[in-house]
Design a protein around this motif. Structure first.
Motif, PDB file in Angstrom:
ATOM      1  N   VAL A  56       0.979  -1.180   0.202  1.00 42.05           N
ATOM      2  CA  VAL A  56      -0.152  -0.137   0.033  1.00 42.05           C
ATOM      3  C   VAL A  56       0.886   1.416   0.062  1.00 42.05           C
ATOM      4  CG1 VAL A  56      -2.121  -1.125   1.171  1.00 42.05           C
ATOM      5  CG2 VAL A  56      -0.154   0.023   2.496  1.00 42.05           C
ATOM      6  N   PRO A  57       0.439   2.365  -0.582  1.00 42.54           N
ATOM      7  CA  PRO A  57       1.279   3.436  -0.722  1.00 42.54           C
ATOM      8  C   PRO A  57       1.021   4.213   0.601  1.00 42.54           C
ATOM      9  CG  PRO A  57      -0.414   3.401  -2.523  1.00 42.54           C
ATOM     10  CD  PRO A  57      -0.500   2.335  -1.795  1.00 42.54           C
ATOM     11  N   GLU A  58       2.153   4.960   0.872  1.00 42.87           N
ATOM     12  CA  GLU A  58       1.970   5.741   2.296  1.00 42.87           C
ATOM     13  C   GLU A  58       1.894   7.261   1.800  1.00 42.87           C
ATOM     14  OE1 GLU A  58       4.984   4.944   4.654  1.00 42.87           O
ATOM     15  OE2 GLU A  58       4.629   2.830   4.976  1.00 42.87           O
ATOM     16  N   ILE A  65      -5.178  16.114  -2.255  1.00 41.67           N
ATOM     17  CA  ILE A  65      -6.007  15.078  -3.037  1.00 41.67           C
ATOM     18  C   ILE A  65      -5.545  14.761  -4.218  1.00 41.67           C
ATOM     19  CG2 ILE A  65      -8.404  14.866  -3.480  1.00 41.67           C
ATOM     20  CD1 ILE A  65      -9.481  16.773  -1.323  1.00 41.67           C
ATOM     21  N   SER A  66      -5.251  15.716  -5.227  1.00 42.37           N
ATOM     22  CA  SER A  66      -4.801  15.138  -6.263  1.00 42.37           C
ATOM     23  C   SER A  66      -3.492  14.459  -6.351  1.00 42.37           C
ATOM     24  CB  SER A  66      -4.754  16.333  -7.192  1.00 42.37           C
ATOM     25  OG  SER A  66      -3.725  17.344  -6.900  1.00 42.37           O
ATOM     26  N   HIS A  67      -2.488  14.796  -5.585  1.00 46.70           N
ATOM     27  CA  HIS A  67      -1.462  13.916  -5.286  1.00 46.70           C
ATOM     28  C   HIS A  67      -1.700  12.592  -4.758  1.00 46.70           C
ATOM     29  CE1 HIS A  67       2.596  12.891  -4.534  1.00 46.70           C
ATOM     30  NE2 HIS A  67       2.222  12.459  -3.176  1.00 46.70           N
ATOM     31  N   ALA A  68      -2.630  12.350  -3.723  1.00 45.01           N
ATOM     32  CA  ALA A  68      -2.901  11.078  -3.341  1.00 45.01           C
ATOM     33  C   ALA A  68      -3.593  10.288  -4.253  1.00 45.01           C
ATOM     34  CB  ALA A  68      -3.772  11.342  -2.089  1.00 45.01           C
ATOM     35  N   GLN A  71      -0.982   9.108  -6.484  1.00 39.77           N
ATOM     36  CA  GLN A  71      -0.079   7.962  -5.993  1.00 39.77           C
ATOM     37  C   GLN A  71      -0.905   6.715  -6.294  1.00 39.77           C
ATOM     38  OE1 GLN A  71       3.061   8.134  -4.535  1.00 39.77           O
ATOM     39  NE2 GLN A  71       2.909  10.016  -6.184  1.00 39.77           N
ATOM     40  N   LEU A  72      -2.209   6.748  -5.782  1.00 38.75           N
ATOM     41  CA  LEU A  72      -2.911   5.467  -5.853  1.00 38.75           C
ATOM     42  C   LEU A  72      -3.179   4.839  -7.243  1.00 38.75           C
ATOM     43  CD1 LEU A  72      -5.918   6.191  -3.304  1.00 38.75           C
ATOM     44  CD2 LEU A  72      -3.752   4.412  -2.991  1.00 38.75           C
ATOM     45  N   ARG A  73      -3.220   5.625  -8.269  1.00 38.81           N
ATOM     46  CA  ARG A  73      -3.565   5.303  -9.660  1.00 38.81           C
ATOM     47  C   ARG A  73      -2.070   4.731  -9.964  1.00 38.81           C
ATOM     48  NH1 ARG A  73      -1.932   6.576 -14.524  1.00 38.81           N
ATOM     49  NH2 ARG A  73      -0.838   8.497 -13.885  1.00 38.81           N
ATOM     50  N   GLN A  74      -0.940   5.445  -9.779  1.00 37.86           N
ATOM     51  CA  GLN A  74       0.387   5.026 -10.338  1.00 37.86           C
ATOM     52  C   GLN A  74       0.596   3.492  -9.851  1.00 37.86           C
ATOM     53  OE1 GLN A  74       3.306   7.870  -9.295  1.00 37.86           O
ATOM     54  NE2 GLN A  74       2.975   8.941 -10.815  1.00 37.86           N
ATOM     55  N   ARG A  75       0.137   3.205  -8.489  1.00 42.23           N
ATOM     56  CA  ARG A  75       0.587   1.863  -7.872  1.00 42.23           C
ATOM     57  C   ARG A  75      -0.622   0.904  -8.053  1.00 42.23           C
ATOM     58  NH1 ARG A  75       2.987   5.889  -4.367  1.00 42.23           N
ATOM     59  NH2 ARG A  75       5.325   5.355  -4.308  1.00 42.23           N
ATOM     60  N   ARG A  76      -1.627   1.213  -8.717  1.00 44.91           N
ATOM     61  CA  ARG A  76      -2.906   0.520  -8.978  1.00 44.91           C
ATOM     62  C   ARG A  76      -3.236  -0.067  -7.525  1.00 44.91           C
ATOM     63  NH1 ARG A  76      -2.974  -1.476 -14.569  1.00 44.91           N
ATOM     64  NH2 ARG A  76      -4.413  -3.086 -13.524  1.00 44.91           N
ATOM     65  N   ALA A  77      -3.617   1.027  -6.701  1.00 40.47           N
ATOM     66  CA  ALA A  77      -4.072   0.492  -5.314  1.00 40.47           C
ATOM     67  C   ALA A  77      -5.336   1.112  -5.224  1.00 40.47           C
ATOM     68  CB  ALA A  77      -3.060   0.940  -4.211  1.00 40.47           C
ATOM     69  N   VAL A  93      -6.752   5.971   3.976  1.00 36.77           N
ATOM     70  CA  VAL A  93      -7.583   6.599   3.018  1.00 36.77           C
ATOM     71  C   VAL A  93      -7.921   5.597   1.900  1.00 36.77           C
ATOM     72  CG1 VAL A  93      -6.065   7.974   1.824  1.00 36.77           C
ATOM     73  CG2 VAL A  93      -8.269   8.779   1.997  1.00 36.77           C
ATOM     74  N   THR A  94      -9.206   5.571   1.260  1.00 38.11           N
ATOM     75  CA  THR A  94      -9.422   4.827   0.063  1.00 38.11           C
ATOM     76  C   THR A  94      -9.701   5.766  -1.043  1.00 38.11           C
ATOM     77  OG1 THR A  94     -11.797   5.059   0.439  1.00 38.11           O
ATOM     78  CG2 THR A  94     -10.820   3.236   1.443  1.00 38.11           C
ATOM     79  N   LEU A  95      -9.526   5.223  -2.262  1.00 33.48           N
ATOM     80  CA  LEU A  95      -9.694   6.045  -3.467  1.00 33.48           C
ATOM     81  C   LEU A  95     -11.269   6.491  -3.365  1.00 33.48           C
ATOM     82  CD1 LEU A  95      -8.583   6.994  -6.152  1.00 33.48           C
ATOM     83  CD2 LEU A  95      -9.401   4.755  -7.125  1.00 33.48           C
ATOM     84  N   ASP A  96     -12.220   5.894  -2.977  1.00 31.50           N
ATOM     85  CA  ASP A  96     -13.460   6.310  -2.788  1.00 31.50           C
ATOM     86  C   ASP A  96     -13.591   7.393  -2.002  1.00 31.50           C
ATOM     87  OD1 ASP A  96     -14.416   4.270  -4.599  1.00 31.50           O
ATOM     88  OD2 ASP A  96     -14.999   2.958  -2.770  1.00 31.50           O
ATOM     89  N   ASP A  97     -12.884   7.581  -1.060  1.00 26.97           N
ATOM     90  CA  ASP A  97     -12.703   8.669  -0.112  1.00 26.97           C
ATOM     91  C   ASP A  97     -12.538   9.856  -0.790  1.00 26.97           C
ATOM     92  OD1 ASP A  97     -13.706   7.076   2.247  1.00 26.97           O
ATOM     93  OD2 ASP A  97     -11.572   6.815   2.866  1.00 26.97           O
ATOM     94  N   LEU A  98     -11.276   9.728  -1.339  1.00 24.07           N
ATOM     95  CA  LEU A  98     -10.264  10.877  -2.236  1.00 24.07           C
ATOM     96  C   LEU A  98     -11.238  11.215  -3.225  1.00 24.07           C
ATOM     97  CD1 LEU A  98      -6.979   9.299  -2.048  1.00 24.07           C
ATOM     98  CD2 LEU A  98      -7.438  11.163  -0.837  1.00 24.07           C
TER      99      LEU A  98
END
Length: 108
Positions: A56-58, A65-68, A71-77, A93-98
């Motif tokens: 999981v990314p840290e 929000i856009s950076h987070a 990061q999730l997109r790049q790491r497919r998380a 934090v989840t992608l849905d939250d963001l």
């Protein structure tokens, strides 16, 4: 970390979550999705939460929000852990939250 497939599924059901953090003490190993435990069990595999954990990314509380999201997109998380300036785990934090937060901020 040593939770078996039944323990993973029971914990997910008990807490109403699909994704669970896998920890070794204070160290986050990754996350496991209940679906992966179901698939492993249906195939007759024996596996632990550690075996199924995905990294999981840290993030930090100062990340935008856009950076987070990036990061999730790049790491497919689909989730990330959040740490404070001292490196202590403060949450996740989840992608849905963001995405919900991003849409809410754009609507305002």
């Amino acid at each position: 970390m040593e939770a078996d497939l039944d323990a993973i599924l029971a914990t997910a059901a008990e807490h109403g979550r699909n994704r669970l953090l896998v920890r070794d003490g204070d160290r986050v190993i990754g996350s496991v999705h209940a679906r992966d435990a179901l698939i492993a069990r249906s195939r007759g595999r024996t596996a632990s939460a550690h075996d199924l954990a995905r990294p999981v990314p840290e993030l930090t509380g100062q990340d935008t929000i856009s950076h987070a999201i990036e990061q999730l997109r790049q790491r497919r998380a689909s989730l990330a852990v959040v740490r404070d300036e001292a490196g202590r785990l403060t949450g996740m934090v989840t992608l849905d939250d963001l995405l919900a937060r991003l849409l809410h901020s754009q609507a305002a």
